[in-house]
Design a protein around this motif. Sequence first.
Motif, PDB file in Angstrom:
ATOM      1  N   GLY A 192       0.842  -1.198   0.000  1.00 17.06           N
ATOM      2  CA  GLY A 192       0.000   0.000   0.000  1.00 17.06           C
ATOM      3  C   GLY A 192       0.876   1.245   0.000  1.00 17.06           C
ATOM      4  N   HIS A 194       2.448   2.263   2.753  1.00 19.80           N
ATOM      5  CA  HIS A 194       3.342   2.173   3.904  1.00 19.80           C
ATOM      6  C   HIS A 194       4.787   2.024   3.438  1.00 19.80           C
ATOM      7  CE1 HIS A 194      -0.329   1.828   6.082  1.00 19.80           C
ATOM      8  NE2 HIS A 194      -0.643   0.676   5.517  1.00 19.80           N
ATOM      9  N   ASP A 218      -0.247  -7.932   3.001  1.00 16.84           N
ATOM     10  CA  ASP A 218      -1.495  -7.258   3.345  1.00 16.84           C
ATOM     11  C   ASP A 218      -2.407  -8.242   4.064  1.00 16.84           C
ATOM     12  OD1 ASP A 218      -1.277  -4.577   2.177  1.00 16.84           O
ATOM     13  OD2 ASP A 218      -1.112  -5.645   0.282  1.00 16.84           O
ATOM     14  N   ASN A 223      -6.871  -1.508   7.757  1.00 12.20           N
ATOM     15  CA  ASN A 223      -5.593  -0.995   7.274  1.00 12.20           C
ATOM     16  C   ASN A 223      -4.478  -1.698   8.040  1.00 12.20           C
ATOM     17  OD1 ASN A 223      -3.606   0.560   6.100  1.00 12.20           O
ATOM     18  ND2 ASN A 223      -4.020   2.372   7.347  1.00 12.20           N
ATOM     19  N   ASP A 290      -4.688   1.839  11.689  1.00  9.57           N
ATOM     20  CA  ASP A 290      -5.818   2.662  12.141  1.00  9.57           C
ATOM     21  C   ASP A 290      -5.796   2.844  13.650  1.00  9.57           C
ATOM     22  OD1 ASP A 290      -6.770   3.004   9.571  1.00  9.57           O
ATOM     23  OD2 ASP A 290      -8.073   1.233   9.670  1.00  9.57           O
TER      24      ASP A 290
END
Length: 408
Positions: A192, A194, A218, A223, A290
């Motif tokens: 993503g 990151h 992932d 998230n 998150d």
Amino acid sequence: MNDTAIDYAGVFQALPGMVALLTPDLRYADANEEFLRVAGRTREQMIGRHLFDVFPDNPNDPTATGMRNLEASLNRVIATGKRDTMALQRYDVACPDRPGEWEERYWSPVNAPVFDTDGKVVLLVHRVEDVTELIRARGNPGGRTRVLEAELYTRARELQELNERLRQAHAREREVALALQEAMLSARRQVGHHRTAVRYRPAVGALNVCGDWYDVVDLVGGNRIGVSVGDVVGHGLAAAGVMGQLRSALTAVSRVAAGPAEALNVLGRYAHVVDGAESATVVATFIDFDHRTITYSSAGHPPPVLVHADGRVEFLDQATDPPLDARLAPVPRPQAVTTYTDGATLALYTDGLVERRREDIDTGLARLADSLRRHCTQDPEFLADAVLLELLPPGGATDDTALVIVRL
């Protein structure tokens, strides 16, 4: 044994996972037997045909995006010449023997380029894991465990056959082992948005490869990503083969496990049926961006290091357990949770980074903490290089080293 003595076409067909070859215009050039079996297609139905003529999106599902996502990934590989690991995809498949009916399926794809002598992408390797049963069993704890164990036991038998074939290549053991390690451990990895950095440094010596590995994946729901590193006892081709089996198994389990402890519980049962996996160590972390938490569990592995935004160093050592397959009977593994604030840095590594002969490991851990603290404001790529430069001996280490840096 030389190159001409190895039947690579036969090896391709015997691979235990689903693998297909695509041309740059996305037509099937070849598919191995496992791909045809799981997809429920014959070679005549696939070879020479366009990917999305064989597997179109479900027209009855207006939210279907599998075709668009896969096409975007393949085009990225063609444009960049780099491997692309996709997030878990729902991609329904038309039932070949029941026209008009579609079967709900979940796939975990990886796409990689094949170059000609001029560096042009001439083929695409499309590797897929069908994780449909794992997803379906996710809501049923008992069913989930049974499905995971059955899937992993089957994979153990299949991968052991491949590992045994590789053992026979004694004359090329160093080259084959290192090529296997490099193929399974990509040089760079982004998940993503990151920022992560990954490194692998083989040991010096005749075999030049051991069983260290890392993975960044992932996770399903929210998230979140999973980050893990592990170390297989031994050297050479056998260790590299066991490493590949454990890494693949943990990748699949992490996507559906409730937490890292559950993932290591299942991996421990899998290790019990894999020759050479006994006493392997691994640490698994689930990062929730998150909620700004890190949930972790360790099977005999050195603790991850969390450098907080204010420079404080925390060793994640509150959920440590024996290595894989170290107990006669399985016991649930512990896990712990810690929090962080934006700007923190997480480092996972293998013992080759911190252990030295005739030196207490605490000395190496302190050296690692100091290096991370001094460079923690730098970009993860710079930080990873700086740590390796400061901690590894100038002439190379006698044990291989894996390192993952994640900016939180």
